[in-house]
Design an enzyme around this catalytic site. Structure first.
Site, PDB file in Angstrom:
ATOM      1  CG  ASP A  26      73.761 164.328 -29.709  1.00 56.69           C
ATOM      2  OD1 ASP A  26      74.023 163.194 -29.258  1.00 56.69           O
ATOM      3  OD2 ASP A  26      73.447 165.289 -28.989  1.00 56.69           O
ATOM      4  CB  SER A  43      73.187 166.014 -22.045  1.00 53.15           C
ATOM      5  OG  SER A  43      72.884 164.663 -22.295  1.00 53.15           O
ATOM      6  CG  HIS A  67      75.881 164.416 -26.371  1.00 51.75           C
ATOM      7  ND1 HIS A  67      74.567 164.788 -26.576  1.00 51.75           N
ATOM      8  CD2 HIS A  67      76.018 164.284 -25.018  1.00 51.75           C
ATOM      9  CE1 HIS A  67      73.939 164.873 -25.410  1.00 51.75           C
ATOM     10  NE2 HIS A  67      74.795 164.580 -24.461  1.00 51.75           N
TER      11      HIS A  67
END
Length: 272
Positions: free
Chosen positions: A217, A110, A247
């Protein structure tokens, strides 16, 4: 079978105060891995991934970024991601001093994918491979949407968006080291600048690059990440897209498949 793992902690002097880092090491490591966590969380959430990597022969080091976890700084405030990259390099140097001569892999999730991508642009000559999981790279529109408000909305990350495993969301919601408040304006501005910086500084050449992403996601949508990954890897990257995954693919219900894909990639990247 997972090798015995010794865990430890380190405290380093970072660019803006102390940086806490966790270590998971097998008895005789064959490689080094830096695990780079995402926004609002901390490195302690990656114990299972670290165990897999250590079982695969890696000494794993994972810092808490400035303003995150047990590191110093106002919570979730990052004014310049270049400083975070510098802090990450200090952890890499610590790992290299403890285990000289071993190949180094950086694994970023991320926001950590953005940091890892910039790290590879700045320090790619010292890397053996780069892994990006649900990376904030390419066309990520959330910062611009939030910065348009006079006051940033007090909306936290939804635990349900992380994984199909409800235990993951429950643990995240109960974790006192996780930030459960709104995003902050200086960090959103830093995101915008660094997305542009990574886009403007080209690819990572022949460095082996693995991209992992869930196709459900909703925090970092896959279509936005794709152009950034393709630009960074020059079209030569390896990708694994997981149907239905959200995610956090390292915490997903199919994480055994994700770990298998990761270790298979590392076998190729680290082969003599």
């Amino acid at each position: 079978m997972t090798a015995p793992v010794v865990t430890g902690t380190h405290v380093l002097t970072g660019t803006h105060g102390t940086i806490a880092a966790r270590e998971w090491s097998p008895p005789v490591p064959r490689s080094l891995a830096l695990v780079v966590h995402g926004y609002g969380e901390h490195s302690g959430r990656y114990g299972e991934l670290a165990g897999v990597l250590a079982g695969h022969g890696a000494a794993v080091y994972a810092p808490d970024h400035r303003g995150h976890g047990r590191s110093a700084g106002e919570r979730v405030v990052i004014e310049d991601f270049e400083d975070v990259v510098t802090d990450l390099h200090a952890v890499a140097e610590l790992a290299g001093a403890a285990h000289p001569g071993l190949p180094l892999v950086v694994i970023g999730h991320s926001m950590g994918g953005l940091i890892a991508a910039r790290y590879a642009q700045r320090h790619g000559a010292g890397l053996a491979a780069l892994v990006l999981s649900g990376p904030v790279i390419g066309d990520w529109r959330l910062p611009a949407r939030l910065l348009a408000y006079d006051e940033i909305p007090d909306v936290a990350v939804s635990p349900a968006a992380l994984s199909r495993d409800p235990a993951v969301g429950a643990a995240y919601a109960a974790d006192p080291l996780v930030w459960h408040g709104p995003m902050k304006r200086p960090t959103l501005r830093a995101f915008e600048r660094t997305l542009a910086t990574v886009a403007g500084h080209g690819g990572v050449g022949a460095l082996p690059l693995l991209w992992l992403h869930g196709d459900d996601d909703r925090l970092v949508p896959l279509p936005g990440s794709r152009p950034g990954v393709e630009r960074l890897g020059g079209g030569a990257h390896t990708e694994r897209i997981y149907p239905g995954a959200r995610h956090e693919v390292f915490h997903e219900t199919n994480r055994a498949d994700v770990f298998a894909d990761l270790t298979h990639f590392l076998d190729g990247a680290l082969a003599p």
